[in-house]
Design an enzyme around this catalytic site. Sequence first.
Site, PDB file in Angstrom:
ATOM      1  N   HIS A 139     140.171 139.038  53.113  1.00 40.66           N
ATOM      2  CA  HIS A 139     140.259 138.789  51.843  1.00 40.66           C
ATOM      3  C   HIS A 139     140.760 140.103  50.857  1.00 40.66           C
ATOM      4  O   HIS A 139     141.628 140.453  50.317  1.00 40.66           O
ATOM      5  CB  HIS A 139     139.205 137.765  50.772  1.00 40.66           C
ATOM      6  CG  HIS A 139     139.652 136.546  52.075  1.00 40.66           C
ATOM      7  ND1 HIS A 139     140.064 135.013  50.877  1.00 40.66           N
ATOM      8  CD2 HIS A 139     138.529 135.993  52.207  1.00 40.66           C
ATOM      9  CE1 HIS A 139     139.954 133.982  51.413  1.00 40.66           C
ATOM     10  NE2 HIS A 139     139.107 134.443  52.075  1.00 40.66           N
ATOM     11  N   ASP A 171     141.423 136.800  43.266  1.00 39.97           N
ATOM     12  CA  ASP A 171     141.757 135.654  45.067  1.00 39.97           C
ATOM     13  C   ASP A 171     141.340 134.782  44.672  1.00 39.97           C
ATOM     14  O   ASP A 171     140.834 134.111  44.362  1.00 39.97           O
ATOM     15  CB  ASP A 171     140.609 136.533  46.010  1.00 39.97           C
ATOM     16  CG  ASP A 171     140.514 135.907  47.394  1.00 39.97           C
ATOM     17  OD1 ASP A 171     140.809 136.635  48.343  1.00 39.97           O
ATOM     18  OD2 ASP A 171     139.493 134.339  47.581  1.00 39.97           O
TER      19      ASP A 171
END
Length: 475
Positions: A23, A123
Amino acid sequence: MEAAAAPTPAPHVLVIPFPAQGHALPLLDFAALLAARGLRLTVVTTPANLPLLSPLLAAQPAAVRPLTLPFPSHPSLPPGLENTKGCAPEAFPIFIHALASFREPILAWARSQPDPVVAVIADFFCGWAQPLARELGAAGIVFTPSGVLGTAFPHSLFRRLVRRPAGCGDEFNVTFPAIPGEPAFQWREISMMYKWFLECGIEDKVRESVRQNFLWNLQESWVFVSNTLRALEGRYLDAPLEDMGFKPIFAVGPVAPETDPADTRGGEAAVAAANLSAWLDAFPEGSVVYVCFGSQALLTPAVGAALAEALERSAVPFVWVVSAGNSGGVPEGFEARAAAARRGLVVRGWAPQVATLRHAAVGWFMTHCGWNSVLEAVAAGVPMLAWPMTADQFANARLLVDEVRVALRACAGGFGVAPDPGELAAVLADAIGEKGRDVRGRAKELAAEAARAVKEGGSSYADLEGLVQEIRKLC
């Protein structure tokens, strides 16, 4: 004589990564692209994750600064653990829940700044940042390290709360009617996180945080930004998707740099790229299979034994990267036999994957189909042997094998399911041989399309420039 007008300050953007390699790395790569276009960025991090920012801070010292906060404590996380690298998948919901406590310190910091934050890029596992953006009067941008499909599916599940009927097994089909083509996946292919949510495998507060995370992305955000490209997922970018909250989607990938001169992207490599390249130099073009299942997948002894037997039976040259803490996945004696045969190399720890995939000897990539790995293979023109295990990986494998045709199926069983060694050996031999020719050719074509996408005039370049212009209008 009138005094010259003061220059307009560059837009100030807050960036919030999720502390998992798969991520954080693409979001930091994306941040580098924004900084190169004149935006000023503050990146939220914690002490143990600060080294991940080092390449970005070194490349853009005037445009990027860290906001280092203490990692939130949680009784289910051991002290000092600040990154999911090497953790079991069940740690992800706890991280999602724990990180939400960053909200108040970030609000206090932002309100103390002389210039306002105009946009918050977070994110998609940091959905709490979307209402935070609203409180700051900023635009909320969801960054997804997955493709469009891999992002739409979990958001669809948490939005609809799909359940498996009583008495149905893992073969029960879950359909996604709001996605073009109305794809369906068996229950065994559904994200572990979603199944834990339904089955109360996590405490109530964590469960609610996880679901609310996805709902905030859909309800509170301005746009989505995806590390994908139209040559891969154009079908899912042509019209707004209900499972993405009907939000605009900017497809800006691949965001990863073509090279990693220091071999440190994501951590210190266990083997120098030059040494690995020298080992690969001994093999003919396209003859080596590169095997890596990312930083999260921990192979069981049974799975590791099946893979090792298949590699030996097939007689194909290989590099097998074993993540830190997963030495049990490699059978005793296998590494020594491979070295003695001068046909195989086992790398324990982080590997310089970008450089390795671009070596001429590497012909195939056996992968868990994590999206970072997928895009690195796409950019390098290397076809894939798809072995999805969890999360978005089944959706990615379907896309690669059935739609884009740059992969063959290696194993479809998922996490912990050991393949038949003979069948897997045949897949390996066929891939290197004549039967893999068409897929190899399509992979080369897609690499050329990906290269065009990120250059001026390309679709990803245009989306990136368009997003930057929209952010500038927020000032």
